[in-house]
Design a protein around this motif. Structure first.
Motif, PDB file in Angstrom:
ATOM      1  N   VAL A  94      95.079 125.494  82.542  1.00  0.00           N
ATOM      2  CA  VAL A  94      93.746 124.975  82.238  1.00  0.00           C
ATOM      3  C   VAL A  94      92.728 126.040  82.626  1.00  0.00           C
ATOM      4  CG1 VAL A  94      92.021 123.234  82.858  1.00  0.00           C
ATOM      5  CG2 VAL A  94      94.415 122.574  82.563  1.00  0.00           C
ATOM      6  N   GLY A  95      91.868 126.392  81.676  1.00  0.00           N
ATOM      7  CA  GLY A  95      90.805 127.346  81.944  1.00  0.00           C
ATOM      8  C   GLY A  95      89.475 126.661  82.213  1.00  0.00           C
ATOM      9  N   ARG A  96      89.308 125.466  81.645  1.00  0.00           N
ATOM     10  CA  ARG A  96      88.023 124.771  81.775  1.00  0.00           C
ATOM     11  C   ARG A  96      88.190 123.310  81.379  1.00  0.00           C
ATOM     12  NH1 ARG A  96      83.856 123.598  78.301  1.00  0.00           N
ATOM     13  NH2 ARG A  96      81.781 123.680  79.208  1.00  0.00           N
ATOM     14  N   ASN A  97      87.496 122.429  82.094  1.00  0.00           N
ATOM     15  CA  ASN A  97      87.402 121.012  81.735  1.00  0.00           C
ATOM     16  C   ASN A  97      85.939 120.616  81.679  1.00  0.00           C
ATOM     17  OD1 ASN A  97      90.061 119.753  81.584  1.00  0.00           O
ATOM     18  ND2 ASN A  97      90.271 120.253  83.735  1.00  0.00           N
ATOM     19  N   GLU A  98      85.592 119.770  80.742  1.00  0.00           N
ATOM     20  CA  GLU A  98      84.258 119.190  80.672  1.00  0.00           C
ATOM     21  C   GLU A  98      84.420 117.723  80.301  1.00  0.00           C
ATOM     22  OE1 GLU A  98      79.948 119.743  78.416  1.00  0.00           O
ATOM     23  OE2 GLU A  98      81.596 121.109  77.953  1.00  0.00           O
ATOM     24  N   ILE A  99      83.787 116.847  81.086  1.00  0.00           N
ATOM     25  CA  ILE A  99      83.870 115.412  80.829  1.00  0.00           C
ATOM     26  C   ILE A  99      82.459 114.842  80.810  1.00  0.00           C
ATOM     27  CG2 ILE A  99      84.747 113.177  81.610  1.00  0.00           C
ATOM     28  CD1 ILE A  99      86.904 114.633  83.162  1.00  0.00           C
ATOM     29  N   GLU A 100      82.212 114.001  79.835  1.00  0.00           N
ATOM     30  CA  GLU A 100      80.960 113.266  79.755  1.00  0.00           C
ATOM     31  C   GLU A 100      81.315 111.783  79.888  1.00  0.00           C
ATOM     32  OE1 GLU A 100      77.348 114.288  77.035  1.00  0.00           O
ATOM     33  OE2 GLU A 100      78.755 113.062  75.893  1.00  0.00           O
ATOM     34  N   TYR A 101      80.840 111.168  80.973  1.00  0.00           N
ATOM     35  CA  TYR A 101      81.129 109.760  81.242  1.00  0.00           C
ATOM     36  C   TYR A 101      80.079 108.904  80.554  1.00  0.00           C
ATOM     37  CZ  TYR A 101      83.946 112.016  84.774  1.00  0.00           C
ATOM     38  OH  TYR A 101      84.848 112.822  85.421  1.00  0.00           O
ATOM     39  N   LEU A 102      80.522 107.967  79.732  1.00  0.00           N
ATOM     40  CA  LEU A 102      79.605 107.164  78.932  1.00  0.00           C
ATOM     41  C   LEU A 102      79.536 105.704  79.362  1.00  0.00           C
ATOM     42  CD1 LEU A 102      80.601 108.709  75.504  1.00  0.00           C
ATOM     43  CD2 LEU A 102      78.621 109.295  76.934  1.00  0.00           C
ATOM     44  N   ALA A 103      80.608 105.170  79.939  1.00  0.00           N
ATOM     45  CA  ALA A 103      80.635 103.780  80.403  1.00  0.00           C
ATOM     46  C   ALA A 103      81.717 103.650  81.474  1.00  0.00           C
ATOM     47  CB  ALA A 103      80.924 102.832  79.248  1.00  0.00           C
ATOM     48  N   PRO A 104      81.491 102.809  82.479  1.00  0.00           N
ATOM     49  CA  PRO A 104      82.510 102.641  83.530  1.00  0.00           C
ATOM     50  C   PRO A 104      83.693 101.814  83.026  1.00  0.00           C
ATOM     51  CG  PRO A 104      80.655 101.181  83.926  1.00  0.00           C
ATOM     52  CD  PRO A 104      80.288 102.032  82.739  1.00  0.00           C
ATOM     53  N   ILE A 105      84.837 102.030  83.646  1.00  0.00           N
ATOM     54  CA  ILE A 105      86.034 101.238  83.362  1.00  0.00           C
ATOM     55  C   ILE A 105      86.417 100.540  84.659  1.00  0.00           C
ATOM     56  CG2 ILE A 105      88.440 101.230  82.632  1.00  0.00           C
ATOM     57  CD1 ILE A 105      87.921 103.948  81.286  1.00  0.00           C
ATOM     58  N   SER A 106      86.436  99.213  84.639  1.00  0.00           N
ATOM     59  CA  SER A 106      86.868  98.434  85.803  1.00  0.00           C
ATOM     60  C   SER A 106      88.361  98.165  85.697  1.00  0.00           C
ATOM     61  CB  SER A 106      86.102  97.114  85.858  1.00  0.00           C
ATOM     62  OG  SER A 106      84.725  97.365  86.041  1.00  0.00           O
ATOM     63  N   PHE A 107      88.951  97.704  86.800  1.00  0.00           N
ATOM     64  CA  PHE A 107      90.374  97.376  86.771  1.00  0.00           C
ATOM     65  C   PHE A 107      90.616  96.240  85.790  1.00  0.00           C
ATOM     66  CE2 PHE A 107      94.121  95.021  88.003  1.00  0.00           C
ATOM     67  CZ  PHE A 107      95.048  96.040  87.967  1.00  0.00           C
ATOM     68  N   ARG A 108      91.702  96.365  85.053  1.00  0.00           N
ATOM     69  CA  ARG A 108      92.139  95.325  84.127  1.00  0.00           C
ATOM     70  C   ARG A 108      93.603  95.569  83.803  1.00  0.00           C
ATOM     71  NH1 ARG A 108      89.048  97.573  78.771  1.00  0.00           N
ATOM     72  NH2 ARG A 108      90.827  98.733  77.969  1.00  0.00           N
ATOM     73  N   PRO A 109      94.313  94.530  83.399  1.00  0.00           N
ATOM     74  CA  PRO A 109      95.731  94.704  83.089  1.00  0.00           C
ATOM     75  C   PRO A 109      96.003  95.352  81.740  1.00  0.00           C
ATOM     76  CG  PRO A 109      95.127  92.390  82.938  1.00  0.00           C
ATOM     77  CD  PRO A 109      93.922  93.126  83.457  1.00  0.00           C
TER      78      PRO A 109
END
Length: 161
Positions: A61-76
């Motif tokens: 891996v040379g580079r990572n970029e993440i854009e968070y748009l909405a949270p994820i809660s625990f779910r099955p």
């Protein structure tokens, strides 16, 4: 969407942080799992991308970029990582991702990873072969449509204003 594949990811209770959502670091694990699944998936005509990399080379891996748009809660029920190739360079290639519901109606995050093909013996980058390029092209798709671009300082040359 792109020409890649969709990988299900089961949310584990331990993925949840004190804010009651999937921790940002865990998203990198979800992306890594999807990359591994894609590179070990069967190519048209047989074999995998990992078969084409062989024993003498590996990818970093040379580079990572993440854009968070909405949270994820625990779910099955699982969430899904959609993964594809956005760019192929001389010795590198880029993955694009979205973390979504199965039908992609909700996008929780979008991301990109740059990978470099490296020689195990020298530790230096190695050019992608034609068969490797062809395999990556099978998953080719559009660039990741990031909504927010980080502010990048203008390059300056010493002695100038």
């Amino acid at each position: 969407m792109a020409s890649g594949i969709q990988i299900s990811q089961q949310i584990r209770f331990g993925d949840i942080d004190s804010y009651d959502h999937v921790n940002n670091v865990v998203f990198l694990q979800y992306l890594e799992d999807a990359r591994v699944q894609l590179t070990y998936s069967e190519l048209p005509g047989g074999g995998t991308f990992q078969d084409l990399v062989g024993q003498d080379l590996f990818t970093l891996v040379g580079r990572n970029e993440i854009e968070y748009l909405a949270p994820i809660s625990f779910r099955p029920k699982p969430i899904y990582v959609n993964i594809w190739i956005t760019n192929i360079g001389g010795s590198s290639f880029d993955f694009g991702y979205t973390v979504t519901e199965a039908d992609t109606s909700v996008i929780y995050a979008q991301a990109a990873t740059s990978m470099v093909l490296v020689s195990r013996s020298t530790g230096r980058p190695v050019r992608l072969t034609d068969p490797q390029r062809s395999a990556l092209e099978a998953w080719r798709g559009d660039p990741v449509p990031f909504k927010r671009s980080p502010a990048r300082p203008a390059a300056t040359i010493e002695g100038t204003h």
